[in-house]
Design a protein around this motif. Structure first.
Motif, PDB file in Angstrom:
ATOM      1  N   LYS A  10      41.873  50.881  47.998  1.00  0.00           N
ATOM      2  CA  LYS A  10      43.045  50.009  48.044  1.00  0.00           C
ATOM      3  C   LYS A  10      43.735  50.081  46.684  1.00  0.00           C
ATOM      4  N   GLU A  11      45.037  50.181  46.702  1.00  0.00           N
ATOM      5  CA  GLU A  11      45.794  50.266  45.454  1.00  0.00           C
ATOM      6  C   GLU A  11      45.862  48.878  44.821  1.00  0.00           C
ATOM      7  N   LEU A  12      45.212  48.751  43.656  1.00  0.00           N
ATOM      8  CA  LEU A  12      45.178  47.464  42.965  1.00  0.00           C
ATOM      9  C   LEU A  12      46.423  47.283  42.105  1.00  0.00           C
ATOM     10  N   SER A  13      46.823  46.033  41.937  1.00  0.00           N
ATOM     11  CA  SER A  13      47.945  45.720  41.050  1.00  0.00           C
ATOM     12  C   SER A  13      47.416  45.585  39.624  1.00  0.00           C
ATOM     13  N   GLU A  16      45.296  42.498  39.291  1.00  0.00           N
ATOM     14  CA  GLU A  16      43.960  42.643  39.869  1.00  0.00           C
ATOM     15  C   GLU A  16      43.053  43.464  38.950  1.00  0.00           C
ATOM     16  N   VAL A  17      43.608  44.480  38.325  1.00  0.00           N
ATOM     17  CA  VAL A  17      42.834  45.301  37.385  1.00  0.00           C
ATOM     18  C   VAL A  17      42.429  44.462  36.180  1.00  0.00           C
ATOM     19  N   ARG A  19      41.796  41.371  36.061  1.00  0.00           N
ATOM     20  CA  ARG A  19      40.772  40.391  36.443  1.00  0.00           C
ATOM     21  C   ARG A  19      39.395  41.007  36.668  1.00  0.00           C
ATOM     22  N   LEU A  20      39.305  42.345  36.735  1.00  0.00           N
ATOM     23  CA  LEU A  20      38.005  42.993  36.937  1.00  0.00           C
ATOM     24  C   LEU A  20      37.147  42.804  35.686  1.00  0.00           C
ATOM     25  N   HIS A  26      35.136  51.040  39.005  1.00  0.00           N
ATOM     26  CA  HIS A  26      35.958  50.404  40.030  1.00  0.00           C
ATOM     27  C   HIS A  26      37.138  51.319  40.384  1.00  0.00           C
ATOM     28  N   VAL A  28      40.703  52.109  41.568  1.00  0.00           N
ATOM     29  CA  VAL A  28      41.921  51.306  41.474  1.00  0.00           C
ATOM     30  C   VAL A  28      43.008  51.794  42.416  1.00  0.00           C
ATOM     31  N   LEU A  75      47.789  50.571  33.551  1.00  0.00           N
ATOM     32  CA  LEU A  75      47.499  51.077  34.891  1.00  0.00           C
ATOM     33  C   LEU A  75      48.510  52.145  35.288  1.00  0.00           C
TER      34      LEU A  75
END
Length: 181
Positions: A10-13, A16-17, A19-20, A26, A28, A75
């Protein structure tokens, strides 16, 4: 066990990155093989070390390629860089070999800006454990002090030629008994 097509991440925003925090690799999304590597901090209270990794399969072998640390590399920048490198790898470029060559050329360029004395002393320090006793270490140091440093010690390594080395080897010396050779 069924081995089929890899999962598409899933393409993370960017949020979201950010917050990892769980240690591990992971996915991304956005580019196949782009991962955010998170390691546990070296000491409690220090920032969590994170870095971008691109995993590619080249000639049947998986090659991880570092793209920089997060958040210094965003990102968007990591995805753009990963796309370019993926295309180059598909075109047959060995990215790991190219990166090694670039690194060694940088090291060689940096060493050319050092004097012979700096390089010789760094070599002596790096190989200090190779000498069987302190006497040998002192002999090498004394020989360089007496013969090489006066002639080429202050010269840049890049400027030292065969003629300079011959000058060191062929200089007149005085023996213990006072005779000049």
């Amino acid at each position: 066990m069924f081995i089929g097509m890899p999962k598409i991440a899933k393409e993370l925003s960017a949020l979201e990155v950010k917050r990892l925090t769980r240690p591990g690799w992971h996915a991304v999304g956005g580019v196949a093989g782009l991962l955010l590597q998170i390691r546990p901090p070296a000491q409690e209270g220090q920032p969590i070390p994170r870095s971008w990794i691109l995993r590619l399969r080249v000639a049947g072998q998986r090659q991880p390629i570092g793209l920089g640390s997060y958040p210094q590399v965003s990102l968007a920048e990591a995805r753009e860089q990963a796309r370019k490198l993926s295309l180059e790898a598909k075109g047959g470029v060995n990215l790991v070999a190219r990166k090694r060559a670039q690194r060694s050329s940088l090291i060689a360029a940096a060493s050319k800006n050092k004097t012979f004395k700096e390089c010789a002393e760094a070599y002596m320090d790096a190989h200090a454990t190779d000498y069987t006793n302190d006497k040998h270490r002192k002999q090498w140091s004394s020989t360089l002090d007496g013969y090489a440093y006066p002639v080429i010690g202050s010269m840049l390594v890049a400027d030292v030629t065969m003629r300079h080395v011959l000058d060191v080897l062929q200089q007149n010396t005085t023996h213990r008994n006072g005779a000049t050779r």
